[in-house]
Design a protein around this motif. Structure first.
Motif, short mmCIF file in Angstrom:
data_model
loop_
_atom_site.label_atom_id
_atom_site.label_comp_id
_atom_site.label_asym_id
_atom_site.label_seq_id
_atom_site.Cartn_x
_atom_site.Cartn_y
_atom_site.Cartn_z
N LEU A 1 -21.80 -19.84 14.34
CA LEU A 1 -21.68 -21.04 15.77
C LEU A 1 -22.90 -20.92 16.39
O LEU A 1 -22.98 -21.60 16.88
CB LEU A 1 -20.46 -21.17 15.44
N ILE A 2 -22.09 -19.50 17.17
CA ILE A 2 -23.50 -19.72 18.65
C ILE A 2 -25.11 -19.43 18.12
O ILE A 2 -25.56 -20.23 19.09
CB ILE A 2 -22.85 -18.84 18.96
N ASN A 3 -25.69 -18.89 17.59
CA ASN A 3 -26.80 -18.83 17.17
C ASN A 3 -27.04 -19.41 15.32
O ASN A 3 -27.02 -18.62 14.72
CB ASN A 3 -27.23 -17.63 17.11
N PRO A 4 -27.47 -20.46 15.17
CA PRO A 4 -27.06 -21.14 14.02
C PRO A 4 -28.30 -20.46 12.43
O PRO A 4 -28.34 -20.06 11.64
CB PRO A 4 -27.28 -22.55 13.85
N ASP A 5 -29.71 -19.71 13.46
CA ASP A 5 -30.52 -19.01 12.87
C ASP A 5 -29.67 -17.77 12.27
O ASP A 5 -30.41 -17.28 11.02
CB ASP A 5 -31.29 -18.55 13.83
N ALA A 6 -28.77 -17.28 12.61
CA ALA A 6 -28.50 -16.32 11.95
C ALA A 6 -27.64 -16.54 10.42
O ALA A 6 -27.66 -15.54 9.36
CB ALA A 6 -27.50 -15.74 13.44
N ASN B 1 -21.97 -23.37 4.68
CA ASN B 1 -22.67 -23.56 2.91
C ASN B 1 -23.18 -24.92 3.25
O ASN B 1 -24.57 -25.25 2.92
CB ASN B 1 -22.58 -22.85 2.33
N ARG B 2 -22.25 -25.90 2.88
CA ARG B 2 -22.87 -27.52 2.25
C ARG B 2 -23.68 -27.99 3.96
O ARG B 2 -24.49 -27.90 3.55
CB ARG B 2 -21.67 -28.07 2.61
N ALA B 3 -22.68 -27.39 5.07
CA ALA B 3 -23.71 -27.71 6.06
C ALA B 3 -24.94 -27.54 6.52
O ALA B 3 -26.53 -28.23 6.27
CB ALA B 3 -22.82 -28.13 6.82
N ALA B 4 -25.14 -26.88 5.84
CA ALA B 4 -26.98 -25.94 5.75
C ALA B 4 -27.66 -26.38 4.33
O ALA B 4 -29.05 -27.11 5.03
CB ALA B 4 -26.94 -24.56 5.67
N PRO C 1 -31.52 -29.32 11.61
CA PRO C 1 -31.18 -28.37 12.41
C PRO C 1 -29.28 -28.14 12.04
O PRO C 1 -28.77 -28.90 12.11
CB PRO C 1 -31.09 -28.36 13.61
N LEU C 2 -29.22 -26.83 11.57
CA LEU C 2 -27.62 -26.52 11.31
C LEU C 2 -26.89 -26.30 12.58
O LEU C 2 -27.54 -25.48 13.53
CB LEU C 2 -27.58 -24.73 10.21
N ASN C 3 -26.09 -26.75 12.89
CA ASN C 3 -25.49 -26.67 14.23
C ASN C 3 -23.81 -27.04 13.87
O ASN C 3 -23.27 -26.86 13.16
CB ASN C 3 -25.95 -27.79 15.05
N VAL C 4 -23.39 -26.79 15.25
CA VAL C 4 -22.06 -26.58 15.45
C VAL C 4 -21.53 -28.17 14.96
O VAL C 4 -20.01 -27.87 14.07
CB VAL C 4 -20.78 -26.89 16.81
N GLU C 5 -21.85 -28.92 15.16
CA GLU C 5 -21.73 -30.58 14.93
C GLU C 5 -21.49 -30.70 13.16
O GLU C 5 -20.76 -31.44 13.00
CB GLU C 5 -22.49 -31.75 15.54
N ALA C 6 -22.96 -30.72 12.89
CA ALA C 6 -23.38 -30.41 11.07
C ALA C 6 -21.71 -30.00 10.90
O ALA C 6 -21.30 -30.49 9.40
CB ALA C 6 -23.83 -30.31 11.04
N THR C 7 -21.56 -28.36 10.80
CA THR C 7 -20.48 -27.51 10.05
C THR C 7 -19.09 -28.74 10.61
O THR C 7 -18.38 -28.81 9.45
CB THR C 7 -20.53 -26.46 11.34
N PHE C 8 -19.29 -29.15 11.90
CA PHE C 8 -17.60 -30.07 12.24
C PHE C 8 -17.64 -31.13 11.31
O PHE C 8 -16.69 -31.06 10.80
CB PHE C 8 -17.57 -30.47 13.76
#
Length: 90
Positions: free
Chosen positions: A25-30, A56-59, A66-73
């Motif tokens: 969540l801090i570094n989506p590239d991880a 995974n679904r957000a990615a 970009p994958l980010n906290v908002e997309a995951t939320f």
């Protein structure tokens, strides 16, 4: 003497699971480093498994963004479990 066996827990670490999710969540590239070998079933705590699957679904849905906290939320909010819990709270 009665033998009363204690149920054995699968070895797990809540802190390690939280660290993996927090790092992503801090570094989506991880995510791309660990997604090659980490699966939802690797998480012992169900809510962590649920969050991992949302990541995974957000990615997958963010191939053009970009994958980010908002997309995951938003992926979590669209999940059936989240919708079911909202219906119960109303």
């Amino acid at each position: 003497m009665t033998d009363n066996p204690q149920p054995q827990l699968i070895p797990h670490s809540r802190e390690a699971e939280e660290a993996v999710i927090g790092a992503i969540l801090i570094n989506p590239d991880a995510y791309y480093d660990v997604a090659q070998f980490l699966r939802g079933e690797d998480f012992y705590i169900h809510r962590h498994r649920f969050i991992w699957e949302a990541i995974n679904r957000a990615a997958l849905s963010s191939l053009n963004a970009p994958l980010n906290v908002e997309a995951t939320f938003w992926t979590l909010c669209q999940s059936s479990l989240c919708q079911a819990s909202r219906r119960r709270s109303n």
